[in-house]
Design an enzyme around this catalytic site. Sequence first.
Site, PDB file in Angstrom:
ATOM      1  N   ASN A  11      -9.850  15.240  40.319  1.00  0.00           N
ATOM      2  CA  ASN A  11     -10.462  15.546  39.034  1.00  0.00           C
ATOM      3  C   ASN A  11      -9.526  16.457  38.247  1.00  0.00           C
ATOM      4  OD1 ASN A  11     -13.364  14.396  39.041  1.00  0.00           O
ATOM      5  ND2 ASN A  11     -13.143  15.337  41.074  1.00  0.00           N
ATOM      6  N   GLU A  12      -8.676  15.833  37.456  1.00  0.00           N
ATOM      7  CA  GLU A  12      -7.631  16.523  36.721  1.00  0.00           C
ATOM      8  C   GLU A  12      -8.210  17.313  35.547  1.00  0.00           C
ATOM      9  OE1 GLU A  12      -4.959  16.788  38.081  1.00  0.00           O
ATOM     10  OE2 GLU A  12      -3.984  14.937  38.701  1.00  0.00           O
ATOM     11  N   PRO A  13      -7.402  18.190  34.925  1.00  0.00           N
ATOM     12  CA  PRO A  13      -7.872  18.946  33.762  1.00  0.00           C
ATOM     13  C   PRO A  13      -8.525  18.034  32.736  1.00  0.00           C
ATOM     14  CG  PRO A  13      -5.727  19.749  34.423  1.00  0.00           C
ATOM     15  CD  PRO A  13      -6.014  18.554  35.285  1.00  0.00           C
TER      16      PRO A  13
END
Length: 661
Positions: free
Chosen positions: A168-170
Site C-alpha cells: 500500500n504505497e503513498p
Amino acid sequence: MAALKPAASTDFALRNQIERIPCCVFKHAQSASEYVAGQIADLIRQRAAEGKPCVLGLATGSTPTTVYAELVRLHREEGLSFAGVHTFNLDEYYPMQPNELQSYVRFMNENLFDHIDIDRANVRIPDGTLAEEDVLAHCANYEQQIEELGGVDIQVLGIGRTGHIGFNEPGSGRDSRTRMITLDKKTRQDASSDFFGEDYVPRRAITMGVGTILESAQIYMLAFGEGKAKVVAEAVEGEVTPIIAASFLQDHPNSIVVLDEAAAARLTRYQAPWLLGPLSSGPGGVFEWNDEWTRKAVIWLATKLGKPILKLTEEDYNEEGLQELLAKKGRAYDINLQVFRQLQATISGWPGGKPPERRQPGDRRQAHDDIFPKRIICFSPHPDDDVISMGGTLIRLCDQGHEVHIAYQTSGNVAVFDDDAIRYAEFMSEFNRQFGIDPEQTAKLEEHVETFLKNKQPGQVDSPEVQAIKGLIRRTEARAGARVAGVPEERCRFLDMPFYQTGRVRKNPLGEDDVELIMAYLEELQPHQLYCAGDLSDPHGTHRTCLRAILTACDRLKDRDWMQHCVVWLYRGAWQEWEPHQIEMAVPLSPQELLRKRNAIFKHESQKDKALFPGSDPREFWQRAEDRNRGCAQLYDRLGLSEFEAIEGFVRWKGELDGVV
C-alpha cells in the site's frame, strides 16, 4: 559500545500523547521475533483446543524471517501443529511465476511452509500468474475467503521505506481493499538488489488493502535496524496520513509495533526523552542523567538553538524542557564545560598513538601510546568499505608509521555488473592472444562468459567462471585503493568468508567456519588495534554478519595476552554515520587527505558512477563519505570546537557482544 537506556520500559509503552501506537521494544531483533512467534503459537494452540481454525496474515521480506524460523523451531521441537491454520499473504509481485527467485510463493515455502504440517489447501497467496483481466475477480475472491473464515486473527506486517504496509504505497486510502497497484519508485529501488537491477523489478503488485489489514483482530508491525528508524517514528508519532499507510494503525484498537533498539532510535523516548516530562522515574525503570545522556541532551540543545555549547544559558535549558538536567547536574556553565571537554577529548590526529619523541606531558591519549609502531587490522566487509568509511584514518595510520593490514572479508562479486565481467573477459582474451598464452582455453572462457551472460535471467546465479572474474575485479580494485592509502599489497588479505559464497544476494547464516577463519587470522597477526564496520544498515546484512564474526572471535580470544591489550574501534560511513554524542575518537582530515581518500575510493571502478546495489541513497559512495565527513566536522565547528575540513568518527567496542549486533 553500550546502548543508551530509554526513559521508559523496553517491554511495553502504552499509548501516550507522543507514541500513538503502542510500541514494544526489544534489545535485539531475535528477541522481538521470538515474542511475536510466541503470540502466534499461543493463539494457534488456543484455537486448536477450541476446535476452531486460526487465520494468520503473513508478510514477506527480511523482517519476518526470524519469526518464521522460530515458528519452525516450535513445530519441530515443541510439537506446535499448523494443521488447523489458514494463511493469507499480504502481497505478490505482478507478473510473477511461483518458482522464480523473487516470488513470494517461493519465499514462504522456503522460510515456513516446507517445514511445517500446514494443509497446502489452507495457504493463500495473491496469484501473480493471472491474466490481467482476471486480477479484479481474484482480488474480490481473496476478500471473500478472508470474510468466510471470520477475518484475520493475527496480521504480521513489515514497514517499507515509504511507510507502506503490504504494497500500500503513498496515497493508499484508509478503506482500500485487495487490488492491483503500481509500485512506488523508492519501493522498486529497495527491491532492485533482489532482481539484480531496478530495470528488472516488476512495476506492479497485488496487495491486501489498508482497509483489509485494519479489519484484522490483532496486528503486529515489525521493524528492525537503523534503516527503519525514521519511518517508524513518522508512522508512530506523526499524523495519520495516506502518505504513510502505516500511520493508519493509529486507528486500530489492537495494533502493536515491535522493534529492536536500532529501529526505535528515532522515537522521542530514545531521541529526546526529556520532552516526555519528568524523568526521575518511569514504568519499568529509573532514568539517570549519566554522562552519555547529558552529552546527548546538550548537543541536542545546542543544535536546536544554533548555539555553540559554551554559549548555552540556563534560560535555554529551562525553555527547552531540560530543567531536570539543571536540577540534577548544577549550573549550565558547568554542564556546558563538561560536555565541551568531553567532545574536545575525542579529537585525535594520531589514531594509532604518537611515537615517543612526539609525546607531550599533557597528551590526552597517552595511555594508548605504550606500543609504537602498532600492528593494526582494518576489517572491510566488502572490498571498498575500508577506504569509503575510514580511508582518511588509514592514510594517517600509514603515514605515521604503523604496520597496517586490511582484511577483506567477502569477495563482493555479486555487486559487479555483467558488462564489466564481459569487458574483463575480453581483456584477458586479448592479453593472452597477444602473448600466446593458451589461446584455445582463453577463447573457450570468453565464449562461455559472453554466452552465459547474454542468456542470463534476472536473479540467476552466475556460473563459477563468471563469479571468479567478478571476484578478481573487486580484488584488483581493493589492492589499488589500498595502495593509494599507503597499505602495500602483501598486507591485503582476502578472507572469502564462507557465509557469503552463495552467488546470490541472499547469504547463508554465519557459521562456525566463518568465526574460526577470523580467529586464525587474529592469532596469526596478534594486532594492537582493530577497526571494524559498525554501520549495520547495509541492505543485505553483510556488515552485520561480518561484525558478529569479528566480535565473536574477539570474545573467544579475550583471555589471550595480546587481546587484553587490543583496542577495537567501530567505524561507519558507507551507509550511516555515528551520532555526535556517540563518537569517542574523531580523526580530523586535511583537504589533501580528503582528496587522497577520494582517489582511493575512485580505484573501485566497478562501484563508480552507479553501483549495482546502491541502497536507498542516490549519491555515489565517495559523495556519501565526503558529505558525512564534512558534516561531522561542520557540526563540531558549530558546537564551538576546532574547525576541520572533515572528520571520521569511531566508537570503541567495550568487549560486550550483547548490545552491538
